[in-house]
Design an enzyme around this catalytic site. Structure first.
Site, PDB file in Angstrom:
ATOM      1  N   ASP A  15       5.954  -3.041  -5.756  1.00 34.53           N
ATOM      2  CA  ASP A  15       7.088  -3.092  -7.021  1.00 34.53           C
ATOM      3  C   ASP A  15       8.402  -1.894  -5.896  1.00 34.53           C
ATOM      4  O   ASP A  15       9.184  -1.522  -5.647  1.00 34.53           O
ATOM      5  CB  ASP A  15       7.176  -3.019  -7.424  1.00 34.53           C
ATOM      6  CG  ASP A  15       6.040  -3.094  -8.911  1.00 34.53           C
ATOM      7  OD1 ASP A  15       5.273  -4.328  -7.858  1.00 34.53           O
ATOM      8  OD2 ASP A  15       5.280  -2.907  -9.397  1.00 34.53           O
ATOM      9  N   GLU A 222      10.125 -12.266 -12.947  1.00 31.64           N
ATOM     10  CA  GLU A 222      10.317 -11.077 -12.911  1.00 31.64           C
ATOM     11  C   GLU A 222      10.886 -10.781 -11.699  1.00 31.64           C
ATOM     12  O   GLU A 222      11.412 -10.766 -10.588  1.00 31.64           O
ATOM     13  CB  GLU A 222       8.701 -10.371 -13.303  1.00 31.64           C
ATOM     14  CG  GLU A 222       7.968 -10.290 -12.220  1.00 31.64           C
ATOM     15  CD  GLU A 222       6.358  -9.981 -12.091  1.00 31.64           C
ATOM     16  OE1 GLU A 222       6.061  -9.532 -13.057  1.00 31.64           O
ATOM     17  OE2 GLU A 222       5.566 -10.231 -11.188  1.00 31.64           O
TER      18      GLU A 222
HETATM   19  O1  FUB Z   1       3.513  -3.343 -10.974  1.00 30.38           O
HETATM   20  C1  FUB Z   1       3.800  -3.773 -12.071  1.00 30.38           C
HETATM   21  C2  FUB Z   1       4.604  -5.502 -12.252  1.00 30.38           C
HETATM   22  O2  FUB Z   1       3.420  -5.587 -11.401  1.00 30.38           O
HETATM   23  C3  FUB Z   1       6.161  -5.207 -11.776  1.00 30.38           C
HETATM   24  O3  FUB Z   1       5.977  -5.187 -12.990  1.00 30.38           O
HETATM   25  C4  FUB Z   1       5.505  -6.588 -11.429  1.00 30.38           C
HETATM   26  O4  FUB Z   1       7.555  -7.072 -10.954  1.00 30.38           O
HETATM   27  C5  FUB Z   1       5.146  -6.708 -10.410  1.00 30.38           C
HETATM   28  O5  FUB Z   1       4.636  -7.080  -9.438  1.00 30.38           O
END
Ligand code: FUB
Length: 320
Positions: A15, A222
């Site tokens: 991320d 996301e």
């Molecule tokens: O790293 C945890 C979660 O996985 C992140 O918040 C999302 O975007 C995904 O990459």
């Protein structure tokens, strides 16, 4: 040559939010732990408990680990799962935005403040008032106004907030009606609160219709990122279960955004998450995959590569 190679190799990282402060490039990744966990759709395997910040000035040399910037036990309201962070600077202070589950298991967004880009950051005692879900990204416009955009479905709980209060039985919509959209809100002058009610970031198809819930190849899942190129706002994100990084463009940071295309085709591993940054006159995509761990979903590694725009402002699709 470091492009498309694991950039951070001493621990697992994911991320990556890349930002330039004082002429140096800083990477704000999640710190994946080297633990054995089964993967599930709730994301329980992403059980992270601190952040490291990385500094980079030479794109052909590994970044320097600046150490632990913030740890879970330094966040009074948080219970677990420090997920994807981002950082902004204002008037010589640095603001780290991050999601975590509160002590009742509900994801909230927090902010922590430091005097250097790498911290150590001091967390506010409470989460941002009215915050929920995950993956905050902070964008500061040319006029100095900052916006926070965020949201994630499934384990990120965005589907639990469609009525404005937490509904543990909320589910992702299906069918040809609108998908769930991420949120955006202007930040207050002190960078610690929302200055307005969060709004939907609507992403529309070629016909001007909001992307449909069933359009899993394009709908928001996301990992939002907001940047500006040649006066146009670019909103990019992960499609989650179809594993793509995609984007739309708009004349306003709030949108609506018109669908434009794919930035990155699927990587090794379930999640895909990115940032886009200009450094020393070159645009870069920072992203992650699971190369170092041989494909274990919660043991990821940050990578980067050059990103190119065409004359019409579209982004050339990258194959990992
Ligand atoms: O790293 C945890 C979660 O996985 C992140 O918040 C999302 O975007 C995904 O990459």
């Amino acid at each position: 040559m470091l492009e498309k190679k694991p950039l951070i190799t001493d621990l697992y990282s994911a991320d990556p939010s890349a930002k330039v402060f004082g002429g140096k490039l800083y990477i704000y990744p999640s710190h994946d732990r080297d633990i054995e966990m089964e993967s599930n759709d709730n994301g329980d395997q992403y059980d992270m408990n601190d952040y490291h910040v990385y500094e980079m000035t030479d794109m052909s040399a590994p970044p320097a680990d600046k150490g632990v910037a913030l740890a879970l036990d330094g966040v009074p309201w948080a219970g677990k799962q420090l997920w994807a962070p981002d950082c902004a600077e204002k008037n010589g202070s640095y603001y780290l935005y991050f999601p975590a589950r509160d002590k009742s298991g509900i994801f909230r967004l927090g902010v922590a403040v430091a005097k250097t880009p790498w911290g150590p950051f001091t967390a506010e005692k409470e989460p941002i008032k009215g915050s929920f879900s995950i993956d905050p990204c902070v964008f500061t416009d040319d006029d100095g106004v900052s916006y926070l955009a965020w949201g994630g479905i499934w384990g990120g709980q965005l589907q639990n907030w469609t009525t404005g209060t937490y509904n543990p039985n909320g589910s992702e919509p299906t069918g040809s009606g609108p998908a769930l959209f991420p949120k955006i809100a202007k930040l207050s002058g002190d960078m610690l609160q929302f200055a307005e009610q969060p709004r939907d970031v609507v992403i529309r198809d070629e016909a001007g219709v909001p992307l449909a819930a069933d359009d899993h190849d394009r709908r928001y899942f996301e990992g939002p990122w907001l940047h500006k190129y040649n006066g146009t706002y670019y909103f990019s994100y992960s499609t989650g279960d179809t594993h793509r990084l995609v984007y739309g463009t708009s004349k306003s940071p709030y949108g609506p955004y018109e669908w434009r295309g794919v930035i990155l085709t699927p990587v090794l591993g379930w999640t895909t998450h990115h940032s886009i940054v200009e450094y020393k006159g070159q645009w870069y995509l920072f992203y992650h995959d699971c190369e170092l761990s041989g494909g274990i979903n919660h043991k990821r590694n940050v990578k980067f590569c050059k990103l190119e725009y065409r004359a019409d402002g579209s982004i050339v699709t990258i194959n990992p």
